[in-house]
Design an enzyme around this catalytic site. Sequence first.
Site, PDB file in Angstrom:
ATOM      1  N   ARG A 198      27.297   7.453   2.495  1.00  0.00           N
ATOM      2  CA  ARG A 198      27.922   6.060   2.626  1.00  0.00           C
ATOM      3  C   ARG A 198      29.192   6.342   3.662  1.00  0.00           C
ATOM      4  O   ARG A 198      29.759   7.381   3.747  1.00  0.00           O
ATOM      5  CB  ARG A 198      28.436   5.612   1.470  1.00  0.00           C
ATOM      6  CG  ARG A 198      27.429   5.316   0.456  1.00  0.00           C
ATOM      7  CD  ARG A 198      27.878   4.808  -0.830  1.00  0.00           C
ATOM      8  NE  ARG A 198      26.718   4.481  -1.828  1.00  0.00           N
ATOM      9  CZ  ARG A 198      26.606   5.481  -2.723  1.00  0.00           C
ATOM     10  NH1 ARG A 198      26.997   6.580  -2.859  1.00  0.00           N
ATOM     11  NH2 ARG A 198      25.579   5.198  -3.925  1.00  0.00           N
ATOM     12  N   LYS A 222      30.279   6.652  -5.414  1.00  0.00           N
ATOM     13  CA  LYS A 222      30.641   5.460  -6.388  1.00  0.00           C
ATOM     14  C   LYS A 222      31.144   5.932  -7.721  1.00  0.00           C
ATOM     15  O   LYS A 222      30.432   6.863  -8.373  1.00  0.00           O
ATOM     16  CB  LYS A 222      29.487   4.451  -6.371  1.00  0.00           C
ATOM     17  CG  LYS A 222      29.493   3.651  -4.946  1.00  0.00           C
ATOM     18  CD  LYS A 222      28.394   2.598  -5.335  1.00  0.00           C
ATOM     19  CE  LYS A 222      28.236   1.823  -3.811  1.00  0.00           C
ATOM     20  NZ  LYS A 222      27.476   0.579  -3.982  1.00  0.00           N
ATOM     21  N   HIS A 301      25.383   2.166   7.845  1.00  0.00           N
ATOM     22  CA  HIS A 301      24.557   2.160   6.742  1.00  0.00           C
ATOM     23  C   HIS A 301      22.908   2.417   7.128  1.00  0.00           C
ATOM     24  O   HIS A 301      22.266   3.027   6.260  1.00  0.00           O
ATOM     25  CB  HIS A 301      24.604   0.859   5.660  1.00  0.00           C
ATOM     26  CG  HIS A 301      24.468   1.235   4.398  1.00  0.00           C
ATOM     27  ND1 HIS A 301      25.286   2.068   3.596  1.00  0.00           N
ATOM     28  CD2 HIS A 301      23.365   0.985   3.507  1.00  0.00           C
ATOM     29  CE1 HIS A 301      24.781   2.134   2.333  1.00  0.00           C
ATOM     30  NE2 HIS A 301      23.961   1.440   2.244  1.00  0.00           N
ATOM     31  N   ARG A 304      22.159   6.011   6.823  1.00  0.00           N
ATOM     32  CA  ARG A 304      21.580   6.601   5.548  1.00  0.00           C
ATOM     33  C   ARG A 304      20.228   6.007   5.234  1.00  0.00           C
ATOM     34  O   ARG A 304      19.733   6.890   4.505  1.00  0.00           O
ATOM     35  CB  ARG A 304      22.848   5.747   4.636  1.00  0.00           C
ATOM     36  CG  ARG A 304      22.456   5.758   2.988  1.00  0.00           C
ATOM     37  CD  ARG A 304      23.727   5.224   2.260  1.00  0.00           C
ATOM     38  NE  ARG A 304      23.398   5.229   0.693  1.00  0.00           N
ATOM     39  CZ  ARG A 304      23.608   6.119  -0.190  1.00  0.00           C
ATOM     40  NH1 ARG A 304      24.145   7.477   0.078  1.00  0.00           N
ATOM     41  NH2 ARG A 304      23.662   5.773  -1.623  1.00  0.00           N
ATOM     42  N   HIS A 327      22.429   7.859  -6.222  1.00  0.00           N
ATOM     43  CA  HIS A 327      22.070   6.653  -7.005  1.00  0.00           C
ATOM     44  C   HIS A 327      22.036   6.983  -8.473  1.00  0.00           C
ATOM     45  O   HIS A 327      21.411   8.121  -9.017  1.00  0.00           O
ATOM     46  CB  HIS A 327      20.494   6.065  -6.570  1.00  0.00           C
ATOM     47  CG  HIS A 327      20.391   5.538  -5.165  1.00  0.00           C
ATOM     48  ND1 HIS A 327      19.362   5.408  -4.525  1.00  0.00           N
ATOM     49  CD2 HIS A 327      21.330   4.993  -4.382  1.00  0.00           C
ATOM     50  CE1 HIS A 327      19.506   4.807  -3.507  1.00  0.00           C
ATOM     51  NE2 HIS A 327      20.955   4.608  -3.365  1.00  0.00           N
ATOM     52  N   TYR A 336      13.015   2.499  -1.370  1.00  0.00           N
ATOM     53  CA  TYR A 336      12.336   3.169  -0.149  1.00  0.00           C
ATOM     54  C   TYR A 336      10.958   3.557  -0.097  1.00  0.00           C
ATOM     55  O   TYR A 336      10.167   3.928   0.888  1.00  0.00           O
ATOM     56  CB  TYR A 336      13.421   4.452  -0.104  1.00  0.00           C
ATOM     57  CG  TYR A 336      14.561   4.231   0.391  1.00  0.00           C
ATOM     58  CD1 TYR A 336      15.065   3.943   1.734  1.00  0.00           C
ATOM     59  CD2 TYR A 336      15.568   4.426  -0.661  1.00  0.00           C
ATOM     60  CE1 TYR A 336      16.492   3.553   2.095  1.00  0.00           C
ATOM     61  CE2 TYR A 336      16.982   4.347  -0.159  1.00  0.00           C
ATOM     62  CZ  TYR A 336      17.340   3.928   1.100  1.00  0.00           C
ATOM     63  OH  TYR A 336      18.685   3.372   1.424  1.00  0.00           O
TER      64      TYR A 336
END
Length: 355
Positions: A198, A222, A301, A304, A327, A336
Site C-alpha cells: 500500500r 493495517k 494502488h 498493488r 489481507h 483477484y
Amino acid sequence: MPSPAARRQVINALPGCGPADARSIDAFLDAAWAEGGLARATLDSYRRDLQGLARWAGWRAGQPAAPTPASAPPGMDGLDLQDARHGAPGRASGNWLATADRGLLFDYLAWRARAGYSPRSNARLLSCLRAFYRQLVRRGARADDPTALLEPPQLPRSLPKALSEGQIEGLLDAPDLDTPLGLRDRAMLELMYACGLRVSELVDLPANAVNLRQGVVRVTGKGSKERLVPLGEESQHWLQRYLDQARPQLSAGKAVPAMADGQVPLFIDGKRRALSRQAFWGLVKRYAAAAGIDPAKVSPHGLRHSFATHLLNRGADLRSLQLMLGHSSLSTTQIYTLVARQHLQQLHTKHHPRG
C-alpha cells in the site's frame, strides 16, 4: 453531482464540535489506538467522520445558526440546507454524539447519500459509528447501541484496475536514473510492484525494514500487523543502488530526522524528509504520462492491484497472495480471481480458433 470538495466545504462551514463531543471523540480514538493498534490514517478518518456527524447534528438542531443556501457552494443549495430544524436545541454543550438516536444517524446517512457521498464512504462511516457506540455501551455511557439496526449500503463489486505487464515495464523505466531523485523513484516503484505494498506502507517504511541479504522487507500494515514479503532480484538491485548512490546524496552526509514513530525513513526527499502519500501519488501520475499511460487510469494502488493480478495470472495460490498483501480475510483476496478469470476469457477469445 457536487464534487467531494464542495461536500467538504458544506461540512466545514458548519459550527465546530462542542466540548463534550470533542472529549467523546478523543476518548474513543485513544481507546481504539490502545486496543486495536489502528493506523494513523484510520484514526484520522474516524475523527473526521465523527466530527462531521457532530457538526451536522448541531447544525440541524439550530445550535448555533446554520449556513444559509446563499452561503453554500454552487450545486449544494438543495442539500438539506433549508430542511426544518429539529432535535434538542437545549444541548448547547454540543453533546450530540453521546445522545444521538437511531433516527438521527439514519437521517445523517440519508443526507450524505443525497449529497453524493459514495456507498463505500457511507459504509466506512457506519463502521466507525458502530465502533464508537459499542465502546460507549461497554463503558456504561449508554444503555443502547443506536447503530444496531442500521443496514450498511450495498457496495458494488468492482474489479481492481491493473496495468498490463508491458505498461508496468514502461512505468518502471520512466524515472531519470542519472539523478538521485530518479534513482530513488525507480527503487520505490520497483519495491511497490515487487511486494504489492500500500502507498502508506511504502512511504512509512523505516530504513531498518529492508534486509537485502535475506531478500525480504518487513512491512507494518493495517492494524499495526507486521508481515514479511520477499523482495525479488530486481527490487533488491534497485534498492541497493538507491542506498549506495542516491540516498547519501539526498541526505548530504547528514543524519536523517526520524518520523513520528521514531523510526528513520527509508525513502527521503532533497530535504531529508520522508515522502508523503500525496507526493508519491504525484510521482506515479508524472511517470505514467511519461510512459504514455493515461494518468487518470493510474494510481499507486494500481501497482498493488497489478502485483496481485500478475502473480495470479502466473500461477500463484490465493493463500500465499493473501499473506503477501496483508489481507486479514481470504475473501478480500478472492476478488483477484475474478480478474484472473477475466484475463483467461480474453486470452481464449483472442487466440482460440472458435473464440
